[in-house]
Design an enzyme around this catalytic site. Sequence first.
Site, PDB file in Angstrom:
ATOM      1  N   LYS A  34       0.957  -1.208   0.044  1.00 36.08           N
ATOM      2  CA  LYS A  34      -0.148   0.065  -0.086  1.00 36.08           C
ATOM      3  C   LYS A  34       0.809   1.289  -0.118  1.00 36.08           C
ATOM      4  O   LYS A  34       1.768   1.403   0.934  1.00 36.08           O
ATOM      5  CB  LYS A  34      -1.048   0.011   1.452  1.00 36.08           C
ATOM      6  N   GLN A  67       2.263   8.495   0.437  1.00 33.30           N
ATOM      7  CA  GLN A  67       1.409   9.663  -0.371  1.00 33.30           C
ATOM      8  C   GLN A  67       1.030  10.697   0.622  1.00 33.30           C
ATOM      9  O   GLN A  67       1.371  11.756   0.587  1.00 33.30           O
ATOM     10  CB  GLN A  67       0.399   9.189  -1.163  1.00 33.30           C
ATOM     11  N   CYS A  91      29.217   0.539  36.012  1.00 31.32           N
ATOM     12  CA  CYS A  91      28.517   1.898  37.140  1.00 31.32           C
ATOM     13  C   CYS A  91      27.839   1.182  38.290  1.00 31.32           C
ATOM     14  O   CYS A  91      28.439   0.777  39.099  1.00 31.32           O
ATOM     15  CB  CYS A  91      27.772   2.652  36.124  1.00 31.32           C
ATOM     16  N   GLU A 103      22.934   6.224  48.179  1.00 32.09           N
ATOM     17  CA  GLU A 103      22.084   6.107  47.369  1.00 32.09           C
ATOM     18  C   GLU A 103      20.751   5.368  47.668  1.00 32.09           C
ATOM     19  O   GLU A 103      19.735   5.969  47.578  1.00 32.09           O
ATOM     20  CB  GLU A 103      22.321   5.743  45.772  1.00 32.09           C
ATOM     21  N   ARG A 141      26.736   9.855  40.218  1.00 33.46           N
ATOM     22  CA  ARG A 141      26.898  10.948  41.172  1.00 33.46           C
ATOM     23  C   ARG A 141      27.639   9.950  42.300  1.00 33.46           C
ATOM     24  O   ARG A 141      28.260  10.924  43.190  1.00 33.46           O
ATOM     25  CB  ARG A 141      25.647  11.173  41.803  1.00 33.46           C
ATOM     26  N   HIS A 188      31.565   3.823  31.825  1.00 36.31           N
ATOM     27  CA  HIS A 188      30.550   2.967  30.828  1.00 36.31           C
ATOM     28  C   HIS A 188      31.533   2.401  29.502  1.00 36.31           C
ATOM     29  O   HIS A 188      31.371   3.366  28.695  1.00 36.31           O
ATOM     30  CB  HIS A 188      29.295   3.733  30.338  1.00 36.31           C
ATOM     31  N   GLU A 242      30.517   0.323  27.309  1.00 30.90           N
ATOM     32  CA  GLU A 242      29.706   0.275  26.073  1.00 30.90           C
ATOM     33  C   GLU A 242      29.701   1.352  25.363  1.00 30.90           C
ATOM     34  O   GLU A 242      29.326   1.437  24.133  1.00 30.90           O
ATOM     35  CB  GLU A 242      28.288  -0.274  26.635  1.00 30.90           C
TER      36      GLU A 242
HETATM   37  N1  GLN Z   1      23.236   5.372  40.347  1.00 34.91           N
HETATM   38  C1  GLN Z   1      24.587   5.305  40.544  1.00 34.91           C
HETATM   39  C2  GLN Z   1      25.225   6.535  40.612  1.00 34.91           C
HETATM   40  O1  GLN Z   1      24.632   7.687  40.507  1.00 34.91           O
HETATM   41  C3  GLN Z   1      25.017   4.495  39.332  1.00 34.91           C
HETATM   42  C4  GLN Z   1      24.834   5.409  38.015  1.00 34.91           C
HETATM   43  C5  GLN Z   1      24.946   4.598  36.762  1.00 34.91           C
HETATM   44  O2  GLN Z   1      24.857   3.262  36.789  1.00 34.91           O
HETATM   45  N2  GLN Z   1      25.046   5.168  35.561  1.00 34.91           N
HETATM   46  O3  GLN Z   1      26.607   6.502  40.852  1.00 34.91           O
END
Ligand code: GLN
Length: 547
Positions: free
Chosen positions: A192, A197, A384, A408, A465, A510, A512
Amino acid sequence: MSDNTKYIFFTGGVISGLGKGIAAASVGALLKARGLSVTIQKFDPYINIDPGTMSPFQHGEVYVTEDGSETDLDLGHYERFINTEMTKRNNLTTGQVYYSVITKERNGDYLGATVQVIPHITNEIKEAIKDVSANSEKFDVVITEVGGTVGDIESQPFLEAIRQFCLEQPKENTLIIHLTLVPYIESSGEAKTKPTQHSVMRMREIGLQPDMLLCRTSKRLEKETIDKLSLFCNVTPESVIEGRDVKSIYEVPLMFHKSGVGELIRNKLDLPESSENFSDWKEYVRKIKHPEGKITIAMCGKYNKLVDSYKSILEAFVHAGVDNSVKVDVKWVNTEELAGNQKEMLGNVDGILIPPGFGKRGVEGKILAAKYARIKKIPFLGICLGMQCSVIEFSRNVCGIKNANSSEFDPDTKAPIIDFMESQRKIKKKGGTMRLGAYPCTLKSGTLAAKAYGKTDISERHRHRYEFNNKYKSKLQKRGMIFSGINERDDLTEIIELKNHPWFVGTQFHPELKSRVFSTHPLFKDFINASKKYQERKRNKKSKKSK
Ligand code: GLN
């Protein structure tokens, strides 16, 4: 380097989620394969300044760039596909545009004027298009992807700015590619064209004429369908490109290459003649599609199966799979359900990964997963929050610090193994205030990390943090924790490992975010390699038993 930058705009029609980001990244890869310098920019029509404060349920992964901007996950695809670093300038939101215009208004920059969408907002957007190629580096081609679909109220100023931009440039400097859906109706056996369109009609209403249509489709596009799209949408039949569903996103550049998209763009933009070298991509995709084995990694998180939340990790698995000739299967483990079910949920996996995260929910399960990996000697990568959980686990169960925790999760904990970073204590505002972006790290030689990287000075990206509390360092060290990566300037723990374990690594950063096609992140490469070896050892044990 070129004085004459060319601009390609990607718009989307019919529905969202058609893979505009991948399509833009793939076109970038085609042009790079022609020896051109390319960058890609994303316009996000939402009002947030950045996605940093949105839930991953809402938005998917927040991708962090070297310069510490929190951006849309598409920037991850851009970096992975074109191997070029993105910056703050590569992601623009409505929030940023208005913030800047309102700040200028308060400064008196527009004295005497009524500040309006046209020209003030649209001028700001046009400047951002130029800016991306105007600073340290000048690019041959700037690709701009507009988030959302044509017709959304929010994207109107961006599209209007593009209309003006194209008008101000010589014809051969700009190109508009519209990504659309051509649904196939099984019962009538027809593809379709009407939705396309209509969405092109919407574009033309606002003065934008696509130069090319990229048509997502599950079946081959018949000539009749192509001719109809061409006639009604006012593009030549050669400019109607079939975008068939493919198994791997890394096939998309190859598919475009085969259908001549690169040559078409070259012609339309009057780019220098060149051939597209794609043999490496071909080989890469062949390896993805024909792995020699399969390994299973448990992803222990709370956003169960939300693939967008862990985009970069999943892509790093694909890259590491290519290096190790295996397919990496992911077993999603919801850590809220892990207690009492460890053997059933983790017993058969070849590696355990605890991804990044925020907040208390699911954390005790993550700590259990880290314990299981440590005791059963299963390869482990904690990223992390994942690293923080593994340190809490080690403190509680190996060092006997029973109430070890992160402030935390328990602000009043007596044993804050993970605690607020000093620089974070006074910060109250949430937007863009974490420790963000690239920081240097020094590796201890002889460690798994140093082996993986093959050097001792590295730089990695952060978004957090909290940090490891150095008061507990010597206690943990005595019991076999290795602090293999340190930020020397601020004395921050960036990587931990375990003695007497084949492969147990936790990173405060990180990894990744820096894994790319043709250059897998070294920690992912070694993690998957260790998991492959673990699987082999398991197999050997089993076959010995059965003899
Ligand atoms: N919550 C954790 C911190 O602020 C890990 C943060 C995260 O995994 N990006 O340190």
